[in-house]
Design a protein around this motif. Structure first.
Motif: not given
Length: 203
Positions: A1-28
């Motif tokens: 998976m690839k996540l297109v995101a800005s490092l300051t976006s709170p919406y993107a942070r929400k998804i990055r947190v979820i991916l981290a909690e679930k231990g799902l690999p992805f390319e940022l």
């Protein structure tokens, strides 16, 4: 998976947190829709982040949709309850937290308009939304460890990202002093590796 995101976006942070909690690999893939030469519109016609590109090439956006998709992958912990009505209640907390973020983003963008075009009345209107939503979230968080039951759910993640965004963009808002239950919730959230690892860079 690839996540297109800005490092300051709170919406993107929400998804990055979820991916981290679930231990799902992805390319940022770091890309800001506000920068010249951004490629965000090529993956999301709305020109917003985050956008998730699956291994099969399917694209999902906005953050509530991406969060829902990640729940279908079967990776724990579950951030939406199996019970349909309970899941709707969690989604209500997500919507309330995202609404804080929406209003804060609108206030920030308005504040950055040139002199003569900026509306202080509009900034105040958006910040009033933030104040009302914080008060409601405080009411719902009072006396609880998490917003929904004994475990952290999607609403908690969204709340943490909204509060973190206020710290980043509106440090003058004393939400901790006025909302002790939210301050305690944020302390629990911000101590987690998923939140510590997605801290936005200083504004």
């Amino acid at each position: 998976m690839k996540l297109v995101a800005s490092l300051t976006s709170p919406y993107a942070r929400k998804i990055r947190v979820i991916l981290a909690e679930k231990g799902l690999p992805f390319e940022l893939v770091v890309d800001s829709p506000w920068e010249a030469g951004t490629r965000v519109p090529t993956v999301n016609p709305l020109g917003k982040v985050p956008a998730l590109v699956t291994d099969g090439g399917e694209v999902f956006f906005d953050s509530p949709v991406i969060a829902g998709y990640l729940e279908t992958l079967g990776a724990g912990p579950r951030l939406l309850p199996a019970d349909a009505l309970a899941a709707v209640r969690v989604r209500q907390h997500e919507a309330l937290a995202d609404g804080i973020t929406d209003a804060a983003v609108a206030a920030l963008l308005e504040s950055r308009r040139p002199d003569g075009e900026r509306s202080e009345r509009e900034i105040a209107r958006q910040l009033e939304k933030v104040d009302r939503a914080l008060a409601e979230l405080e009411r719902r968080a009072a006396g609880r460890t998490w917003l929904d039951g004994a475990d952290m759910h999607l609403g908690d993640v969204a709340a943490g990202c909204a509060l973190g965004y206020l710290d980043l963009r509106f440090p003058r808002i004393d939400w901790r002093g006025r909302h002790p239950a939210l301050a305690a919730l944020a302390e629990r959230l911000f101590a987690r590796a998923s939140f510590a690892g997605t801290m936005p860079p200083a504004a």
